[in-house]
Design an enzyme around this catalytic site. Structure first.
Site, PDB file in Angstrom:
ATOM      1  N   GLU A 140       0.456  -1.001   0.009  1.00  0.00           N
ATOM      2  CA  GLU A 140       0.158  -0.047   0.084  1.00  0.00           C
ATOM      3  C   GLU A 140       0.911   1.487   0.271  1.00  0.00           C
ATOM      4  O   GLU A 140       0.647   2.204   0.535  1.00  0.00           O
ATOM      5  CB  GLU A 140      -0.601  -0.031   1.420  1.00  0.00           C
ATOM      6  CG  GLU A 140      -1.710  -0.880   1.231  1.00  0.00           C
ATOM      7  CD  GLU A 140      -3.134  -1.536   1.964  1.00  0.00           C
ATOM      8  OE1 GLU A 140      -2.840  -0.148   3.040  1.00  0.00           O
ATOM      9  OE2 GLU A 140      -3.942  -1.990   2.135  1.00  0.00           O
ATOM     10  N   GLU A 174      -5.488  -8.221  -0.481  1.00  0.00           N
ATOM     11  CA  GLU A 174      -5.680  -8.090   0.887  1.00  0.00           C
ATOM     12  C   GLU A 174      -8.102  -8.109   0.227  1.00  0.00           C
ATOM     13  O   GLU A 174      -8.008  -6.579  -0.430  1.00  0.00           O
ATOM     14  CB  GLU A 174      -5.460  -7.107   1.437  1.00  0.00           C
ATOM     15  CG  GLU A 174      -4.374  -6.832   2.051  1.00  0.00           C
ATOM     16  CD  GLU A 174      -3.839  -5.881   3.203  1.00  0.00           C
ATOM     17  OE1 GLU A 174      -4.401  -4.947   3.286  1.00  0.00           O
ATOM     18  OE2 GLU A 174      -2.374  -5.549   3.173  1.00  0.00           O
TER      19      GLU A 174
HETATM   20  C1  BGC Z   1      -2.862  -2.733   6.594  1.00  0.00           C
HETATM   21  C2  BGC Z   1      -3.571  -3.453   8.085  1.00  0.00           C
HETATM   22  C3  BGC Z   1      -4.449  -2.616   8.579  1.00  0.00           C
HETATM   23  C4  BGC Z   1      -5.558  -3.498   6.913  1.00  0.00           C
HETATM   24  C5  BGC Z   1      -6.980  -3.291   6.541  1.00  0.00           C
HETATM   25  C6  BGC Z   1      -3.404  -3.810   5.788  1.00  0.00           C
HETATM   26  O1  BGC Z   1      -2.788  -3.425   5.098  1.00  0.00           O
HETATM   27  O2  BGC Z   1      -1.606  -3.559   7.292  1.00  0.00           O
HETATM   28  O3  BGC Z   1      -3.214  -2.498   9.594  1.00  0.00           O
HETATM   29  O4  BGC Z   1      -6.280  -3.406   9.576  1.00  0.00           O
HETATM   30  O5  BGC Z   1      -4.567  -3.000   5.543  1.00  0.00           O
HETATM   31  O6  BGC Z   1      -6.862  -1.774   6.462  1.00  0.00           O
END
Ligand code: BGC
Length: 340
Positions: free
Chosen positions: A160, A277
């Site tokens: 990210e 994710e």
């Molecule tokens: C972050 C986490 C977060 C998740 C959802 C991840 O890339 O590192 O801290 O909980 O994204 O926001």
């Protein structure tokens, strides 16, 4: 009790997604990406300042539990910056590297593909120019350490990118990091996403070398944030979103239309795509979370993307470590069948 059944069902679903038919040099990348499906993020363990601080310390049994549920891969977010010298040559603590070796070995011993993912390197997002050499120094050490690892070990350059790591700055950093990784790992599968938190909206600005076929492009999907991040303490203002539900016809249409855009990008560029994710924070109502997770997972699968849920066992979790059991409604939603 449901272990073998769940595993069987997931293997069937995942292997349907993993039937590759692509031609040309990109075939291996498409195949490797398909093999990642379905996976899980070992979130909030090694990307905390110190493992355990954010609710999860990894244990051998976790890998067993994950594999027995039929997952094929794990993504391991890692905060190198908490475990390295702050000045050149930015040596990573050998004890921490040994811990990562253990994690990688556990994944491989449990027949899981494993992604080594640089995560939460706060300064590279704030001041990319000032921190490039440090960032590259980590990758120099990590790439060299795993140069002889099997190809089921994958690298992800950075989770990210955001802030001052704009598309232009990120593209420059990708270029330098990839060149460095390729010195020791000429054909290692490397995962890279776009700027602006790996959002799909920035994919058109992502620049990756056309001649490098061993790349998998990733994006993260948490839309709408007002639903998936309601009440998340790290998102300013998110307590105002508490009570947001999800599941209307328009909600479903929005997911479909987002995935159509990503798919179009993937086809245009002939790159495999990993939904690296997706998940909804625990404060959302359980029925909406299940509905959203199923819709997103299904859309990904229909688009031919591999999927990794965020996260295994903390605040978006599929697995309840206290009770030692899967949250089966969410687990079913993660492995959603494309036909649904
Ligand atoms: C972050 C986490 C977060 C998740 C959802 C991840 O890339 O590192 O801290 O909980 O994204 O926001």
């Amino acid at each position: 009790m449901h272990g073998p059944k769940i595993r069987f069902a997931l293997i069937i679903l995942c292997s349907i997604a993993a039937a590759p038919t692509w031609a040309g040099n990109r075939q291996r990348a498409h195949e490797m990406s398909a093999r990642l499906d379905c996976g899980i993020n070992l979130g909030n363990a090694l990307e905390a300042y110190h493992e355990g601080q954010w609710g999860l310390s990894l244990r051998s049994e976790h890998f067993d539990i994950i594999r027995k549920a039929g997952f094929r891969s794990v993504r391991v977010p890692i905060r190198w910056s908490s475990h390295a010298q702050p000045t050149p040559p930015y040596t990573i603590d050998p004890r921490f590297l040994a811990r990562i070796d253990w994690v990688v070995a556990q994944a491989l011993a449990h027949d899981l593909l494993v992604i080594i993912d640089t995560h939460n390197d706060d300064m590279i997002h704030k001041s990319p120019q000032m921190h490039t050499e440090r960032f590259l120094a980590y990758w120099r050490q990590v790439a060299s350490r795993y140069r002889s690892a099997p190809d089921t070990v994958l690298f992800e350059i950075l989770n990210e990118p955001h802030g001052n790591l704009t598309s232009a700055a990120w593209n420059r950093l990708i270029d330098r990091t990839l060149k460095l990784i390729r010195e020791t790992n000429p054909s290692r599968m490397v995962i890279v996403g776009s700027a602006e938190w790996n959002g799909f909206q920035q994919l058109d600005n992502l620049e990756i070398p056309e001649t490098d076929d061993n790349l998998i492009v990733t994006f993260h999907y948490y839309s709408p944030g007002t639903f998936t991040h309601q009440g998340a303490p790290w998102v300013p203002g998110s307590s105002a979103w508490l009570g947001t539900s999800w599941g209307s016809a328009d909600d479903h249409k929005a997911v479909e239309s987002d995935f159509v855009q990503v798919k179009a990008w993937a086809v245009r560029h002939d790159r495999p795509v990993l939904l690296g994710e997706f998940g909804a924070y625990e404060k959302g109502d359980p029925r909406s979370r299940v509905a959203w997770t199923r819709a997103v997972s299904s859309a990904a699968r229909r688009s031919g993307f591999s999927r990794m849920y965020w996260d295994f066992a903390t605040n978006f979790s599929l697995y309840d470590v206290q009770q030692n059991r899967w949250r089966t409604d969410l687990l079913d939603a993660v492995r959603a069948d494309a036909s649904k």
